[in-house]
Design a protein around this motif. Structure first.
Motif, PDB file in Angstrom:
ATOM      1  N   ASP A 133       0.808  -1.214   0.000  1.00 57.25           N
ATOM      2  CA  ASP A 133       0.000   0.000   0.000  1.00 57.25           C
ATOM      3  C   ASP A 133       0.846   1.271   0.000  1.00 57.25           C
ATOM      4  N   VAL A 134       2.126   1.138   0.284  1.00 52.06           N
ATOM      5  CA  VAL A 134       3.035   2.296   0.243  1.00 52.06           C
ATOM      6  C   VAL A 134       4.090   2.092  -0.839  1.00 52.06           C
ATOM      7  N   ARG A 135       3.701   1.360  -1.888  1.00 51.05           N
ATOM      8  CA  ARG A 135       4.530   1.175  -3.084  1.00 51.05           C
ATOM      9  C   ARG A 135       5.899   0.569  -2.763  1.00 51.05           C
ATOM     10  N   LEU A 136       5.880  -0.392  -1.836  1.00 52.09           N
ATOM     11  CA  LEU A 136       7.086  -1.143  -1.456  1.00 52.09           C
ATOM     12  C   LEU A 136       8.186  -0.236  -0.910  1.00 52.09           C
ATOM     13  N   GLN A 137       7.777   0.888  -0.305  1.00 47.62           N
ATOM     14  CA  GLN A 137       8.723   1.811   0.333  1.00 47.62           C
ATOM     15  C   GLN A 137       8.608   1.606   1.845  1.00 47.62           C
ATOM     16  N   PRO A 138       9.441   0.754   2.430  1.00 48.52           N
ATOM     17  CA  PRO A 138       9.247   0.405   3.842  1.00 48.52           C
ATOM     18  C   PRO A 138       9.672   1.514   4.787  1.00 48.52           C
ATOM     19  N   LYS A 139       9.097   1.482   5.984  1.00 48.72           N
ATOM     20  CA  LYS A 139       9.645   2.318   7.056  1.00 48.72           C
ATOM     21  C   LYS A 139      11.107   1.925   7.258  1.00 48.72           C
ATOM     22  N   PRO A 140      11.981   2.873   7.581  1.00 49.17           N
ATOM     23  CA  PRO A 140      11.710   4.249   8.004  1.00 49.17           C
ATOM     24  C   PRO A 140      11.713   5.302   6.897  1.00 49.17           C
ATOM     25  N   ALA A 141      11.667   4.909   5.628  1.00 51.02           N
ATOM     26  CA  ALA A 141      11.583   5.908   4.559  1.00 51.02           C
ATOM     27  C   ALA A 141      10.340   6.782   4.776  1.00 51.02           C
TER      28      ALA A 141
ATOM     29  N   SER B  19      -1.248  15.887  15.597  1.00 48.11           N
ATOM     30  CA  SER B  19      -2.323  15.152  16.276  1.00 48.11           C
ATOM     31  C   SER B  19      -2.173  13.641  16.113  1.00 48.11           C
ATOM     32  N   MET B  20      -0.987  13.192  15.666  1.00 44.31           N
ATOM     33  CA  MET B  20      -0.751  11.769  15.422  1.00 44.31           C
ATOM     34  C   MET B  20       0.240  11.209  16.437  1.00 44.31           C
ATOM     35  N   ILE B  21      -0.008   9.964  16.836  1.00 46.22           N
ATOM     36  CA  ILE B  21       0.897   9.227  17.720  1.00 46.22           C
ATOM     37  C   ILE B  21       1.354   7.967  17.004  1.00 46.22           C
ATOM     38  N   MET B  22       2.655   7.806  16.854  1.00 41.26           N
ATOM     39  CA  MET B  22       3.221   6.590  16.263  1.00 41.26           C
ATOM     40  C   MET B  22       3.633   5.656  17.390  1.00 41.26           C
ATOM     41  N   VAL B  23       3.126   4.422  17.355  1.00 37.99           N
ATOM     42  CA  VAL B  23       3.450   3.415  18.365  1.00 37.99           C
ATOM     43  C   VAL B  23       4.238   2.312  17.685  1.00 37.99           C
ATOM     44  N   GLU B  24       5.471   2.126  18.102  1.00 37.14           N
ATOM     45  CA  GLU B  24       6.421   1.268  17.379  1.00 37.14           C
ATOM     46  C   GLU B  24       7.401   0.604  18.335  1.00 37.14           C
ATOM     47  N   ASP B  25       7.991  -0.496  17.870  1.00 34.74           N
ATOM     48  CA  ASP B  25       9.121  -1.098  18.581  1.00 34.74           C
ATOM     49  C   ASP B  25      10.454  -0.661  17.972  1.00 34.74           C
ATOM     50  N   SER B  26      10.429  -0.079  16.779  1.00 38.25           N
ATOM     51  CA  SER B  26      11.649   0.287  16.070  1.00 38.25           C
ATOM     52  C   SER B  26      12.007   1.756  16.280  1.00 38.25           C
ATOM     53  N   LEU B  27      13.202   2.004  16.798  1.00 39.27           N
ATOM     54  CA  LEU B  27      13.638   3.382  16.993  1.00 39.27           C
ATOM     55  C   LEU B  27      13.849   4.114  15.670  1.00 39.27           C
ATOM     56  N   ASP B  28      14.346   3.420  14.662  1.00 39.21           N
ATOM     57  CA  ASP B  28      14.527   4.063  13.362  1.00 39.21           C
ATOM     58  C   ASP B  28      13.204   4.575  12.815  1.00 39.21           C
ATOM     59  N   ASN B  29      12.154   3.778  12.963  1.00 33.69           N
ATOM     60  CA  ASN B  29      10.842   4.187  12.469  1.00 33.69           C
ATOM     61  C   ASN B  29      10.268   5.345  13.278  1.00 33.69           C
TER      62      ASN B  29
ATOM     63  N   ALA C 277       9.131   9.368  12.273  1.00 34.16           N
ATOM     64  CA  ALA C 277       7.844   9.921  12.705  1.00 34.16           C
ATOM     65  C   ALA C 277       8.035  11.240  13.444  1.00 34.16           C
ATOM     66  N   LYS C 278       9.037  11.279  14.299  1.00 33.74           N
ATOM     67  CA  LYS C 278       9.294  12.498  15.067  1.00 33.74           C
ATOM     68  C   LYS C 278       9.746  13.631  14.147  1.00 33.74           C
ATOM     69  N   ARG C 279      10.586  13.326  13.174  1.00 33.29           N
ATOM     70  CA  ARG C 279      11.034  14.351  12.230  1.00 33.29           C
ATOM     71  C   ARG C 279       9.875  14.933  11.437  1.00 33.29           C
ATOM     72  N   LEU C 280       8.840  14.134  11.233  1.00 30.91           N
ATOM     73  CA  LEU C 280       7.662  14.598  10.495  1.00 30.91           C
ATOM     74  C   LEU C 280       6.677  15.338  11.392  1.00 30.91           C
ATOM     75  N   GLY C 281       6.945  15.393  12.698  1.00 28.79           N
ATOM     76  CA  GLY C 281       6.098  16.160  13.602  1.00 28.79           C
ATOM     77  C   GLY C 281       5.133  15.360  14.451  1.00 28.79           C
ATOM     78  N   MET C 282       5.233  14.033  14.437  1.00 32.46           N
ATOM     79  CA  MET C 282       4.335  13.193  15.221  1.00 32.46           C
ATOM     80  C   MET C 282       4.835  13.028  16.655  1.00 32.46           C
ATOM     81  N   ARG C 283       3.917  12.653  17.553  1.00 28.21           N
ATOM     82  CA  ARG C 283       4.294  12.146  18.868  1.00 28.21           C
ATOM     83  C   ARG C 283       4.726  10.685  18.702  1.00 28.21           C
ATOM     84  N   THR C 284       5.619  10.243  19.581  1.00 28.25           N
ATOM     85  CA  THR C 284       6.176   8.902  19.420  1.00 28.25           C
ATOM     86  C   THR C 284       6.125   8.126  20.726  1.00 28.25           C
ATOM     87  N   VAL C 285       5.730   6.843  20.624  1.00 27.41           N
ATOM     88  CA  VAL C 285       5.715   5.929  21.766  1.00 27.41           C
ATOM     89  C   VAL C 285       6.498   4.686  21.386  1.00 27.41           C
TER      90      VAL C 285
END
Length: 220
Positions: free
Chosen positions: A136-144, A161-171, A175-183
């Motif tokens: 669905d993201v044209r085979l462009q995986p996170k963290p791209a 207004s977005m929260i990214m919930v992840e186990d991967s620090l790279d991802n 998300a943080k560089r794009l302005g999201m909150r991160t967990v």
């Protein structure tokens, strides 16, 4: 009152993929390269490592240099019925997700047939208004960042207004560089500067203070 839009990862975030599922997928990927490229076990692993470092995903290197069909590769290396038998997740997962206020979407680097199968087996598919797999993201995986931007554009939501919930620090870093909150889902005691909260499991998310306040109050 404005509410959060949650972006959840799948593997090692909503379920334990590391103990059984990831080793099985890794084995299937090596076997695929051995069958279709005529490599031995050592050569298959070396090629996987090289493409992973250069392209961020083995599949992208296989497509570019060997003309591998992405759908065939993803199906062969993610045998759903066998992987579902290995599924492990925290008790009460559907209930814990339902307690979180706001919209929820899922964004995974895994293929859609696998993502959908895991969500259904875990009983949480109805928690998410949309699901994004690697196709669905044209085979462009996170963290791209392209996949993140594609989701933000389609959902028409500001990153604040977005929260990214992840186990991967790279991802999470993207998300943080794009302005999201991160967990960060982790048992680590330290918290990198680009991580806003560290929790051990999904149940603990409701105990994060700024999560309870909502995006407008949390930004004050």
């Amino acid at each position: 009152m404005a509410e959060w839009l949650w972006i959840f990862d799948l593997d090692n975030t909503l379920h334990d993929a590391g103990s059984q599922i990831f080793p099985r997928i890794s084995l299937e990927m090596s076997r695929y390269l051995q069958r279709h490229l005529g490599l031995d076990e050592q050569g298959a692993q070396a090629l996987r490592d090289r493409y992973w470092k250069h392209y961020g995903a083995t599949l992208r290197g296989l497509i570019r240099h060997h003309g591998v069909d992405s759908a065939h590769f993803l199906r062969e290396t993610h045998p759903l019925h066998e992987l579902l038998d290995c599924l492990q997740h925290e008790p009460g997962l559907p209930r814990h997700l339902a307690r979180l206020r706001g919209r929820k979407v899922l964004f995974s680097n895994a293929p859609r047939h696998y993502v959908d199968g895991i969500l259904q087996r875990a009983g949480i598919e109805r928690q998410f208004e949309s699901v994004w797999g690697i196709e669905d993201v044209r085979l462009q995986p996170k963290p791209a960042p392209s996949g993140y931007r594609r989701i933000m554009q389609q959902l028409a939501v500001s990153p604040g207004s977005m929260i990214m919930v992840e186990d991967s620090l790279d991802n999470l870093r993207t998300a943080k560089r794009l302005g999201m909150r991160t967990v960060w889902i982790s048992r680590a005691r330290h918290r990198p500067a680009f991580v806003d909260a560290v929790v051990r499991n999904i149940a603990a998310l409701t105990r994060v203070g700024w999560v309870r306040r909502g995006p407008q109050e949390a930004s004050c």
